[in-house]
Design an enzyme around this catalytic site. Sequence first.
Site, PDB file in Angstrom:
ATOM      1  N   THR A 211       0.851  -1.196   0.000  1.00 29.63           N
ATOM      2  CA  THR A 211       0.000   0.000   0.000  1.00 29.63           C
ATOM      3  C   THR A 211       0.885   1.243   0.000  1.00 29.63           C
ATOM      4  OG1 THR A 211      -1.911   1.057   1.051  1.00 29.63           O
ATOM      5  CG2 THR A 211      -0.307   0.078   2.544  1.00 29.63           C
ATOM      6  N   ASN A 212       0.314   2.390   0.296  1.00 26.31           N
ATOM      7  CA  ASN A 212       1.083   3.640   0.267  1.00 26.31           C
ATOM      8  C   ASN A 212       0.611   4.557   1.396  1.00 26.31           C
ATOM      9  OD1 ASN A 212      -1.197   5.373  -0.808  1.00 26.31           O
ATOM     10  ND2 ASN A 212      -1.065   3.794  -2.382  1.00 26.31           N
ATOM     11  N   ARG A 213       1.161   5.763   1.469  1.00 25.47           N
ATOM     12  CA  ARG A 213       0.926   6.621   2.636  1.00 25.47           C
ATOM     13  C   ARG A 213      -0.332   7.485   2.540  1.00 25.47           C
ATOM     14  NH1 ARG A 213       5.642   6.501   5.639  1.00 25.47           N
ATOM     15  NH2 ARG A 213       7.548   6.125   4.460  1.00 25.47           N
ATOM     16  N   SER A 214      -1.148   7.289   1.533  1.00 25.66           N
ATOM     17  CA  SER A 214      -2.329   8.148   1.393  1.00 25.66           C
ATOM     18  C   SER A 214      -3.264   7.986   2.604  1.00 25.66           C
ATOM     19  CB  SER A 214      -3.085   7.771   0.116  1.00 25.66           C
ATOM     20  OG  SER A 214      -4.323   8.448   0.090  1.00 25.66           O
TER      21      SER A 214
END
Length: 399
Positions: A211-214
């Site tokens: 996933t990512n930091r959003s």
Amino acid sequence: MKTAFDGKKVVLGVTGSIACYKAVDLCSKLVQAGAQVDVILTDAATKFITPLTFRSITHRPVVTDIFDAESELSVEHVALAERADVVVVAPATAHTIAKLALGLADDAITTTILATAAPVVVAPAMDAHMYDNPATLENIETLKRRGITVAGPAKGRLASGLWGWGRMVEPSDLLGHIAAALGRRGDLADKIIVISAGGTQEAIDPVRVITNRSSGKMGYAIAEAARDRGAHAVLVTAPTSLPDPPLVEVHHVESALEMRDAVAACCENADALIMAAAVADYRSANPAGQKMKKGKGDTLTISLIKNPDILAETQGTKVKVGFAAETEDLLANARQKLINKNVHLFVANDVTAPGAGFGVDTNKVTIIDRDGGVEDLPIMTKYEVAHRILDRVAKLLKS
Ligand code: C5P
């Protein structure tokens, strides 16, 4: 627009329920958000809470008696009704709801509502048996039919010890209902706006994801702002820690493939698509069916496969907006994507800049359009950024 309540005149009617304490919090939140709040208490409400409590928060006179010689209402009994941008009754007892359904005007709250042209929001609060009573349910239906927003009640533990429907909705939720009521004749009325939010999660195995930091904050802010301009806002969101915004149609998804399907279905009748989600560019080519075991070697290779580009492939909406979160060559990259993905606007932000990007409540963005226009916005809250984007979307939808 800093908040949906900036400079708005809110009349807050408080009736006799133990949920009066929540009205204090609501009143405080409205004042903090920039509203001018005039509070009216019924006789019964004054048994639970004092006018001084509200006066201390609003710094304005509190109306308790329609015949009070000191009160503005005694001069012109519909003064508050005419001045109001919105009238809220929270908590609203079964008794007051019944009076409103009948059109009675025997106290300052019912008189104000009968005389106002402003939108009205009612937050019922009562014991489960009183709520379940057909008389109350029918009265609530009557109010809804007349265009009054009925927020809640929620289900949960009640003051009587019963468990059921009857809890007043939480003040933070009620703010959403009030904001929507204030904006229901806004420039996006009758428009369907689909917004994506959050960072997608791509499964590696049943317990691990890429996933990512959003944080989802930008997309949620756009959904709320669209709702507050009268739109039917549809939020397709990857997992976030944010609560569902009231009066927004929310679809929860995890992966890019799920987001693609949900966005496609939601866009069938939509006017605009705003892709604020951080969609993973790649997913695991072969997600494991069982939790992967630690291997003997020091490295592990996971083979990745490209995800579809949701923004590029979605057709049918009149307007498409993309987001470019960049760490370098901001404008050049955003311009290229504008063409590649065939969108009308690209919102570019340097996620490494202070006060911009992931997790924070503010953002600093540049909006670029197909004609080469570049609108550099100063740092502002994500809700304000959302309105600046929607200003452009509203203009494009009109053209
Ligand atoms: O190419 P890039 O990922 O930087 O583009 C960002 C924009 O494209 C965002 O609006 C994002 O939501 C969207 N996007 C998409 N599908 C992908 C990747 C990005 O819709 N697979």
